[in-house]
Design a protein around this motif. Structure first.
Motif, PDB file in Angstrom:
ATOM      1  N   ASN A   1      69.636  84.402  62.394  1.00 22.06           N
ATOM      2  CA  ASN A   1      69.837  85.517  63.324  1.00 22.06           C
ATOM      3  C   ASN A   1      68.560  85.864  64.086  1.00 22.06           C
ATOM      4  O   ASN A   1      68.620  86.497  65.144  1.00 22.06           O
ATOM      5  CB  ASN A   1      70.335  86.752  62.576  1.00 22.06           C
ATOM      6  CG  ASN A   1      71.758  86.607  62.083  1.00 22.06           C
ATOM      7  OD1 ASN A   1      72.515  85.790  62.597  1.00 22.06           O
ATOM      8  ND2 ASN A   1      72.125  87.383  61.075  1.00 22.06           N
ATOM      9  N   ALA A   2      67.405  85.488  63.526  1.00 22.31           N
ATOM     10  CA  ALA A   2      66.135  85.751  64.210  1.00 22.31           C
ATOM     11  C   ALA A   2      65.900  84.773  65.355  1.00 22.31           C
ATOM     12  O   ALA A   2      65.023  84.998  66.196  1.00 22.31           O
ATOM     13  CB  ALA A   2      64.973  85.673  63.218  1.00 22.31           C
TER      14      ALA A   2
ATOM     15  N   GLU B   1      67.727  92.537  70.088  1.00 21.90           N
ATOM     16  CA  GLU B   1      67.280  91.885  68.864  1.00 21.90           C
ATOM     17  C   GLU B   1      65.776  91.659  68.939  1.00 21.90           C
ATOM     18  O   GLU B   1      65.299  90.705  69.568  1.00 21.90           O
ATOM     19  CB  GLU B   1      68.020  90.556  68.675  1.00 21.90           C
ATOM     20  CG  GLU B   1      69.505  90.687  68.452  1.00 21.90           C
ATOM     21  CD  GLU B   1      69.833  91.230  67.064  1.00 21.90           C
ATOM     22  OE1 GLU B   1      68.923  91.290  66.217  1.00 21.90           O
ATOM     23  OE2 GLU B   1      70.996  91.581  66.828  1.00 21.90           O
TER      24      GLU B   1
ATOM     25  N   LEU C   1      63.404  90.677  66.816  1.00 18.17           N
ATOM     26  CA  LEU C   1      62.827  89.437  66.305  1.00 18.17           C
ATOM     27  C   LEU C   1      63.072  88.287  67.277  1.00 18.17           C
ATOM     28  O   LEU C   1      62.191  87.439  67.481  1.00 18.17           O
ATOM     29  CB  LEU C   1      63.409  89.111  64.927  1.00 18.17           C
ATOM     30  CG  LEU C   1      63.008  90.055  63.792  1.00 18.17           C
ATOM     31  CD1 LEU C   1      63.639  89.620  62.481  1.00 18.17           C
ATOM     32  CD2 LEU C   1      61.493  90.110  63.643  1.00 18.17           C
ATOM     33  N   GLN C   2      64.257  88.246  67.874  1.00 16.84           N
ATOM     34  CA  GLN C   2      64.541  87.204  68.855  1.00 16.84           C
ATOM     35  C   GLN C   2      63.662  87.365  70.091  1.00 16.84           C
ATOM     36  O   GLN C   2      63.153  86.382  70.643  1.00 16.84           O
ATOM     37  CB  GLN C   2      66.016  87.247  69.251  1.00 16.84           C
ATOM     38  CG  GLN C   2      66.971  86.910  68.117  1.00 16.84           C
ATOM     39  CD  GLN C   2      68.419  86.904  68.559  1.00 16.84           C
ATOM     40  OE1 GLN C   2      68.717  86.928  69.747  1.00 16.84           O
ATOM     41  NE2 GLN C   2      69.335  86.861  67.585  1.00 16.84           N
TER      42      GLN C   2
ATOM     43  N   THR D   1      57.405  93.721  64.490  1.00 15.29           N
ATOM     44  CA  THR D   1      57.784  92.966  63.295  1.00 15.29           C
ATOM     45  C   THR D   1      57.916  93.897  62.093  1.00 15.29           C
ATOM     46  O   THR D   1      58.802  93.734  61.248  1.00 15.29           O
ATOM     47  CB  THR D   1      56.749  91.872  62.987  1.00 15.29           C
ATOM     48  OG1 THR D   1      56.556  91.066  64.149  1.00 15.29           O
ATOM     49  CG2 THR D   1      57.222  90.978  61.854  1.00 15.29           C
TER      50      THR D   1
ATOM     51  N   SER E   1      61.216  95.512  61.092  1.00 16.13           N
ATOM     52  CA  SER E   1      62.195  94.750  60.312  1.00 16.13           C
ATOM     53  C   SER E   1      61.688  94.411  58.924  1.00 16.13           C
ATOM     54  O   SER E   1      62.467  94.331  57.977  1.00 16.13           O
ATOM     55  CB  SER E   1      62.554  93.447  61.045  1.00 16.13           C
ATOM     56  OG  SER E   1      63.282  93.697  62.217  1.00 16.13           O
TER      57      SER E   1
ATOM     58  N   GLY F   1      64.892  93.298  56.850  1.00 16.15           N
ATOM     59  CA  GLY F   1      65.917  93.133  57.873  1.00 16.15           C
ATOM     60  C   GLY F   1      66.994  94.193  57.871  1.00 16.15           C
ATOM     61  O   GLY F   1      68.091  93.973  58.385  1.00 16.15           O
TER      62      GLY F   1
END
Length: 472
Positions: free
Chosen positions: A146-147, A160, A162-163, A308, A311, A354
């Motif tokens: 998912n990241a 999102e 992290l993305q 970061t 999360s 997360g």
């Protein structure tokens, strides 16, 4: 003739007009009063807080992208950026584990659930499913997948973080690789887009008092103040444990950087009060990023570590989860052995990562922990339904401070922190970059021009022509 001193009403009016802190504080008090006196009306005010949070969320992803891209490009060293990421993850794991251990020790010493003698069969397990929407926490494999972004636009559209971080790292690395001969205008454009986003944040922040008023009125009107009497022991324990953890953060910050956490708290008091009022750290992320940069932390460190941490470094949530697990065990009469409590720490080290952005994530993590132990009935998690919202303030403050300290510590560790500038800023002596320099508050529009025009390793920016000056 000595100048006349403004009357008290005029001084109060001027303070309310110019100080965001004073405006948010008044909104907080008014929200509590309205929620207490007119609870039915107060519950209808929730859209004020939700609307503000939605507006802020629209700028978080593009802001993180711009800050990280510019940070990598100006630092000119992708390896240094990688080291910052690794050091941040090490710091996150140590801090989260410390929070979990402190929570377990505190719950064992105080025993907030002892003597309640709750019958698990009398609890409504379906209420937990309603809160979580029947969802579940992602597995490690799902979390990693998912990241990774499926599309460039989708990462921003779905917010999102992290993305977006991964995309920003790739774009920053590409800028370094191509250099100024191939992409001479990209970096100045991204830097100016960053200025535009900070200005938009400034416009949105003017709505902060309304957001705090609506959120607090809804909280008090919906849950009332009586729940605090029922769960007083648990609430006090969580907040005292959080205060102890914050004290440890202050010691760590002093040892690593020599900076004062109290001065930093005073420096971000407006953002802290807004986060408390809206029960959301996301609502203050843009302003906190801006203030950390002003306080001497390098762009690449701020751009990587803070998002970061949203999360991976949920220290307040870790405290709450460890105390909550022992609370529900004690409430239903289950005595957890030392080995089972160690299992709690190990499981929560995984399930607490997360959690951001997942509805009812605290209950999902607690349910997963109860299931892994096999000794606590899953329905016992429903005991915390009435008090969970009251814990938001503790979680928000601890999470935010933990991530800010992580930025300073990792920046110092990597040599990306200007200590002298940080001290002057926290002491209120650095007036070179006012708080509102980028947030639409009337700061000098050219305040960041030197930084935008300064040559970065591998990507020097173009010098503006005399006939067409660059507008920042």
């Amino acid at each position: 003739m000595p100048p006349s001193v403004p009357s008290l009403p005029r001084r109060v009016a001027r303070t309310l007009r110019t100080s965001l802190f004073a405006q948010v504080l008044c909104a907080l008090v008014l929200g509590i009063l309205v929620g207490k006196l007119w609870p039915d009306t107060a519950t209808a005010l929730q859209p004020l807080g939700d609307g503000f949070t939605r507006l802020i969320k629209t700028v978080i992803s593009p802001l993180v992208f711009c800050v990280v891209v510019v940070g990598i490009a100006k630092a000119g060293d992708l390896k240094a950026f990688g080291r910052i990421g690794v050091k941040a993850l090490i710091w996150f794991e140590v801090a989260s584990t410390a929070a979990l251990v402190i929570g377990l020790v505190a719950a064992n010493v105080v025993g907030p659930g002892k003597g309640m003698n709750v019958d698990p069969s009398s609890l409504d397990a379906a209420a937990v499913n309603q809160t979580t929407g029947g969802g579940q926490l992602p597995s490690t494999t799902e979390f990693v997948l998912n990241a990774l972004p499926e599309s460039f636009v989708g990462a921003f559209a779905e917010n999102e973080l992290l993305q977006v971080l991964i995309l920003a790292c790739l774009v920053g690395a590409a800028l370094l690789h191509l250099g100024h001969t191939r992409v001479p205008k990209i970096l100045p454009a991204v830097d100016q887009a960053q200025d535009v986003i900070f200005t938009v944040v400034g416009f949105i922040m003017r709505l902060a008092p309304l957001a705090v008023f609506g959120a607090m009125a809804h909280l008090v009107g919906n849950y009332g103040l009586g729940v605090m009497k029922t769960y007083a022991k648990l609430i006090v324990l969580c907040y005292v444990a959080a205060a102890l953890f914050v004290a440890l953060l202050a010691v760590a910050l002093r040892l690593v950087t020599g900076l004062s956490l109290w001065k930093f708290l005073r420096y971000i008091r407006e953002e802290m009060l807004l986060a408390l009022g809206t029960a959301s750290t996301e609502s203050v992320m843009p302003r906190v990023m801006q203030k950390l940069r002003r306080a001497g932390a390098r762009d690449d460190a701020v751009g990587l570590v803070l998002p970061t941490g949203y999360s991976f470094n949920l220290d307040g949530a870790s405290l709450y989860l460890s105390i909550g697990t022992l609370f529900i065990a004690q409430a239903v009469g289950v005595d957890l052995s030392l080995g089972q409590q160690i299992t709690v720490v190990l499981v929560l080290m995984l399930t607490s990562k997360g959690m951001a952005g997942i509805p009812g994530s605290a209950f999902l993590a607690l349910s997963a922990t109860a299931s892994s132990l096999g000794a606590i009935p899953a329905g016992a998690v429903a005991l915390l339904l009435g008090v969970d919202r009251i814990m938001d303030s503790m979680r928000v403050v601890t999470n935010l401070l933990g991530n800010c300290v992580a930025v300073f510590a990792v920046s110092r560790w990597e040599g990306a922190l200007d200590i002298e500038r940080a001290r002057k800023t926290l002491d209120g002596e650095d007036n070179s970059a006012p708080d509102d320099e980028r947030d639409g508050g009337g700061g000098d529009g050219d305040a960041e021009a030197p930084a935008a025009a300064s040559p970065a390793p591998g990507i020097p920016t173009q010098k503006p022509k005399e006939s067409a000056p660059e507008v920042s």
